[in-house]
Design a protein around this motif. Structure first.
Motif, short mmCIF file in Angstrom:
data_model
loop_
_atom_site.label_atom_id
_atom_site.label_comp_id
_atom_site.label_asym_id
_atom_site.label_seq_id
_atom_site.Cartn_x
_atom_site.Cartn_y
_atom_site.Cartn_z
N PRO A 167 4.78 11.47 2.67
CA PRO A 167 4.49 10.81 3.95
C PRO A 167 5.76 10.54 4.73
O PRO A 167 6.83 10.31 4.16
CB PRO A 167 3.83 9.49 3.53
N ASP A 168 5.65 10.53 6.07
CA ASP A 168 6.82 10.34 6.94
C ASP A 168 7.52 9.01 6.69
O ASP A 168 8.74 8.94 6.74
CB ASP A 168 6.42 10.43 8.41
N ASP A 169 6.73 7.95 6.40
CA ASP A 169 7.38 6.66 6.20
C ASP A 169 8.19 6.63 4.91
O ASP A 169 9.15 5.88 4.80
CB ASP A 169 6.37 5.51 6.23
N LEU A 170 7.87 7.45 3.95
CA LEU A 170 8.66 7.53 2.72
C LEU A 170 9.82 8.50 2.87
O LEU A 170 10.82 8.39 2.19
CB LEU A 170 7.78 7.96 1.55
N ARG A 171 9.67 9.45 3.75
CA ARG A 171 10.71 10.46 3.96
C ARG A 171 11.95 9.83 4.59
O ARG A 171 13.06 10.29 4.37
CB ARG A 171 10.16 11.54 4.89
N SER A 172 11.75 8.76 5.37
CA SER A 172 12.89 8.14 6.04
C SER A 172 13.75 7.31 5.10
O SER A 172 14.87 6.97 5.44
CB SER A 172 12.39 7.25 7.19
N VAL A 173 13.24 6.98 3.91
CA VAL A 173 14.01 6.21 2.95
C VAL A 173 14.86 7.18 2.14
O VAL A 173 14.34 7.97 1.37
CB VAL A 173 13.08 5.40 2.00
N ALA A 217 0.83 -1.21 0.00
CA ALA A 217 0.00 0.00 0.00
C ALA A 217 0.87 1.26 0.00
O ALA A 217 0.58 2.22 -0.71
CB ALA A 217 -0.94 0.00 1.20
N ALA A 218 1.94 1.24 0.78
CA ALA A 218 2.84 2.40 0.83
C ALA A 218 3.54 2.59 -0.50
O ALA A 218 3.71 3.72 -0.97
CB ALA A 218 3.85 2.23 1.96
N LEU A 219 3.95 1.49 -1.13
CA LEU A 219 4.60 1.59 -2.44
C LEU A 219 3.64 2.12 -3.50
O LEU A 219 4.02 2.96 -4.33
CB LEU A 219 5.15 0.23 -2.86
N LEU A 220 2.39 1.66 -3.48
CA LEU A 220 1.40 2.15 -4.43
C LEU A 220 1.13 3.64 -4.21
O LEU A 220 1.01 4.41 -5.16
CB LEU A 220 0.09 1.36 -4.32
N GLN A 221 1.04 4.03 -2.95
CA GLN A 221 0.81 5.44 -2.64
C GLN A 221 1.99 6.29 -3.12
O GLN A 221 1.79 7.38 -3.69
CB GLN A 221 0.62 5.61 -1.13
N ALA A 222 3.20 5.80 -2.94
CA ALA A 222 4.37 6.53 -3.40
C ALA A 222 4.38 6.64 -4.92
O ALA A 222 4.70 7.70 -5.47
CB ALA A 222 5.64 5.84 -2.92
#
Length: 59
Positions: free
Chosen positions: A31-37, A4-9
């Motif tokens: 999103p914060d979870d993508l910002r950390s990568v 879901a996070a990958l699709l959203q990205a």
């Protein structure tokens, strides 16, 4: 990282590319979870950044 996070990205990146074609800035924050990568910077990208900075300084 979930599917879901990958699709959203992917949707976010596609929307940002579409908007860039039309000159609009994206209003959706990353999103914060993508910002950390973070991708490690390569010497090539650092060198081109230095070149860009010098060109901007001279402009």
């Amino acid at each position: 990282m979930s599917i879901a996070a990958l699709l959203q990205a992917a949707e976010y990146l596609e929307r940002r590319e579409r908007e860039a074609e039309h000159g609009y800035a994206s209003t959706l924050p990353i999103p914060d979870d993508l910002r950390s990568v973070k991708r490690p910077k390569t010497k090539k990208s650092q060198g081109s950044r230095t070149t860009h900075n010098e060109l901007e300084k001279n402009r």
